[in-house]
Enzyme design. Structure first.
Site, PDB file in Angstrom:
ATOM      1  N   ASP A 107       0.823  -1.215   0.000  1.00  0.00           N
ATOM      2  CA  ASP A 107       0.000   0.000   0.000  1.00  0.00           C
ATOM      3  C   ASP A 107       0.854   1.261   0.000  1.00  0.00           C
ATOM      4  O   ASP A 107       0.412   2.317   0.430  1.00  0.00           O
ATOM      5  CB  ASP A 107      -0.954   0.004   1.202  1.00  0.00           C
ATOM      6  N   LYS A 158       9.359   7.579  15.391  1.00  0.00           N
ATOM      7  CA  LYS A 158       8.380   8.663  15.342  1.00  0.00           C
ATOM      8  C   LYS A 158       8.681   9.753  16.371  1.00  0.00           C
ATOM      9  O   LYS A 158       7.916   9.982  17.311  1.00  0.00           O
ATOM     10  CB  LYS A 158       6.963   8.107  15.534  1.00  0.00           C
ATOM     11  N   ASP A 218       4.306   6.788   1.778  1.00  0.00           N
ATOM     12  CA  ASP A 218       3.447   5.925   2.586  1.00  0.00           C
ATOM     13  C   ASP A 218       2.026   6.451   2.449  1.00  0.00           C
ATOM     14  O   ASP A 218       1.672   7.487   3.021  1.00  0.00           O
ATOM     15  CB  ASP A 218       3.910   5.961   4.043  1.00  0.00           C
TER      16      ASP A 218
END
Length: 351
Positions: A107, A158, A218
């Site tokens: 994806d 992150k 992404d």
């Protein structure tokens, strides 16, 4: 060469766009995201593919079948329970066997040279090689800190801005040596980034991080999806389109300035916005709007129009008096620049 496609995602954040579709089936230029990944894999020499599927697995398997329609050999492994990223790949161990293999998300949007990634992995004898991408806004990604020989020294997951120490983000594209998959426990959730990679660092295994040239996105949110679509249409992402997909017309080429006219280009932040501001100012002077912005006077013909190739306006003045044409073109450009800078609200223009 062999590749495992991670294709189990639900795409919860993409629901406004995808509805109930599994995330790899979200369309991009008329094809599912995962079909573009298959095309990339085939071009790069990966023609044996296993898809790790879970959410609406039947939709994916029905569309791609045995892969022959796409020039590859397709297999599938279905997760009955969530196994995490590394666990889902371990579930494909009977597929990859003893060969080094590629892991990639079904994806994402990407046009990297994956064969180069495999070649460097084998040359260096790494346990795992990560494809890294430079990103100006890396807060939503895991970061990889590398040394001068591309060896990964640490990961930062992150981070907030205070913890950002590199712009190299982990794309989730890996070359894996199968021996390290023995470290992944069977039957429970285990992730590459959270679990396996820190363990490999502790063990002193060679982990490479290669900054890749090309495009990667992404496709996780509606905003990233729309940006990716625009990038594909504008050629920043190199993809093939579906046969029945007809994008909008290409932008027109920039028209050459009229013969004998004085012509200047004026760069700006927004062509359309600046044209609107100029139109408001010249409206009461009898300007014509049928083909750009045109204004006629006793000694001149002025035309202002946006360029197709970049954010700029072209200002052309035709006049029997070359010096007058030059001065008028400069005056119009000064006006446009003042408006674009936000300081021309009260600007006047007197040809």
């Amino acid at each position: 060469m062999k590749a495992v496609i991670m294709a189990g995602g639900m795409g919860t954040r993409l629901r406004p766009i995808s509805g109930d579709k599994p995330k790899p089936m979200v369309p991009l230029l008329g094809k599912p995201l995962m079909e573009h990944i298959l095309e990339l894999l085939r071009r790069e020499g990966f023609d044996e593919i296993c898809a790790a599927v879970r959410y609406r697995a039947g939709d994916i398997m029905a569309y791609f079948g045995d892969g022959s329609r796409f020039g590859v050999d397709m297999q599938y492994r279905v997760e009955e329970e969530p196994l995490g990223t590394a666990g889902a790949v371990r579930n494909c161990r009977d597929f990859y066997g003893d060969e080094d293999f590629l892991v990639i998300s079904g994806d994402a949007a990407c046009d990297f040279s994956l064969s180069r990634l495999m070649a460097e992995h084998k040359r260096r004898g790494a346990a795992v090689t990560l494809a890294l991408c430079r990103h100006s806004e890396p807060l939503s990604y895991g970061l990889a800190v590398t040394d001068g020989e591309d060896r990964i020294r640490s990961f930062v997951e992150k981070p907030d801005w205070g913890r950002v120490v590199t712009d190299l983000v982990n794309t989730g594209i890996y070359i894996i040596s199968p021996r390290i998959m023995a470290l992944v426990p069977e039957g429970r959730e285990f992730d590459f980034a959270k679990d396996l990679f820190p363990l490999l660092l502790q063990r002193g295994e060679l982990m490479l991080g290669l900054p890749m040239e090309g495009y990667w996105c992404d496709v996780g949110t509606p905003l990233s999806y729309y940006r990716c679509c625009a990038d594909a249409l504008e050629g920043r992402l190199k993809l093939s389109t579906a046969a029945d997909f007809v994008p909008g017309p290409d932008q027109a080429q920039d028209s050459p300035p009229p013969s004998g006219a004085e012509s200047l280009d004026c760069a700006c932040r927004s062509r359309a916005e600046l044209m609107g501001l100029l139109s408001e100012l010249l409206l009461d002077m009898g300007a014509d709007y049928s083909d750009g912005l045109q204004l006629d006077g006793p000694r001149f013909h002025l035309r202002i129009s946006p360029l197709a190739s970049r954010s700029a306006l072209r200002i052309s003045v035709a006049s029997q008096d070359a010096e007058f044409a030059r001065e008028l073109a400069l005056s119009a450009r000064d006006l446009a620049r003042a408006l674009d800078a936000g300081s021309g609200q009260d600007a006047a223009f007197s040809p």
